[in-house]
Design a protein around this motif. Sequence first.
Motif, PDB file in Angstrom:
ATOM      1  N   LYS A 117       0.835  -1.211   0.000  1.00 14.93           N
ATOM      2  CA  LYS A 117       0.000   0.000   0.000  1.00 14.93           C
ATOM      3  C   LYS A 117       0.864   1.253   0.000  1.00 14.93           C
ATOM      4  O   LYS A 117       2.033   1.223   0.389  1.00 14.93           O
ATOM      5  CB  LYS A 117      -0.901   0.011   1.234  1.00 14.93           C
ATOM      6  CG  LYS A 117      -2.000  -1.024   1.179  1.00 14.93           C
ATOM      7  CD  LYS A 117      -2.983  -0.779   2.306  1.00 14.93           C
ATOM      8  CE  LYS A 117      -4.119  -1.794   2.266  1.00 14.93           C
ATOM      9  NZ  LYS A 117      -4.892  -1.791   3.500  1.00 14.93           N
ATOM     10  N   HIS A 175      -3.188   7.358  11.491  1.00 16.87           N
ATOM     11  CA  HIS A 175      -3.219   6.537  10.270  1.00 16.87           C
ATOM     12  C   HIS A 175      -1.941   5.725  10.106  1.00 16.87           C
ATOM     13  O   HIS A 175      -1.976   4.598   9.626  1.00 16.87           O
ATOM     14  CB  HIS A 175      -3.492   7.404   9.043  1.00 16.87           C
ATOM     15  CG  HIS A 175      -4.946   7.738   8.902  1.00 16.87           C
ATOM     16  ND1 HIS A 175      -5.799   7.011   8.103  1.00 16.87           N
ATOM     17  CD2 HIS A 175      -5.699   8.674   9.504  1.00 16.87           C
ATOM     18  CE1 HIS A 175      -7.021   7.503   8.208  1.00 16.87           C
ATOM     19  NE2 HIS A 175      -6.986   8.525   9.045  1.00 16.87           N
ATOM     20  N   SER A 179      -1.661   1.660  10.045  1.00 21.26           N
ATOM     21  CA  SER A 179      -1.138   1.022   8.824  1.00 21.26           C
ATOM     22  C   SER A 179       0.009   0.066   9.113  1.00 21.26           C
ATOM     23  O   SER A 179       0.436  -0.676   8.241  1.00 21.26           O
ATOM     24  CB  SER A 179      -0.670   2.096   7.826  1.00 21.26           C
ATOM     25  OG  SER A 179       0.561   2.659   8.256  1.00 21.26           O
TER      26      SER A 179
END
Length: 180
Positions: A117, A175, A179
Amino acid sequence: MQNHQKERLYKILVIGDLGVGKTSIIKRYVHQTYSTNYRATIGVDFALKVLNWDSETVRLQLWDIAGQERFGNMTRVYYREAMGAFIVFDVTRPTTFEAVSKWKEDLDSKLTLANGKSIPTVLLANKCDQSRDILTNNGLKIDQFCQENGFAGWFETSAKENININEASNFLVKHIIASE
Ligand code: GDP
Ligand code: MG
């Protein structure tokens, strides 16, 4: 003795066109200062911000660029091992917003997390103490723009008036931790 504390040191990139306020945002965030002339010395500058986060210590290593902005891209080596990014534009200059997707593409093409990602990235609409024409004309579209371009979210910021910089950073750190 064992150290149970997880070491959280995150490299954070601050990118975007020349003059959008990258250095000012970092200085405000890390040193609580603001000036109208930070010289664009050529090279890379770092600043360290230490946060207390759920009884842990989070260290943010903020990477500022100076002088290379005019090329509109950076090298893979520069992006290496970054865990999060701010892409900044200047709400008084539409061309700096147009450059945002170019910066995002450059970043995503040169850096991905181990899981494939892209790294958490937050869009900063800086100088919101000034004319906000770009935002009022595109306000709704920025949410959509963020979704379409893979931004975790966006904030109106002002390095001058100290608006939303802590909030944007906390949002990014959340975030990043999610992640990992
Ligand atoms: P950089 O090239 O992206 O690092 O931009 P700088 O941080 O050097 O800022 C460029 C100019 O914009 C400087 O004159 C700053 O004082 C000004 N500036 C930066 N942030 C703000 C802001 O939030 N509001 C206003 N009004 N001016 C800002
Ligand atoms: Mg600068």
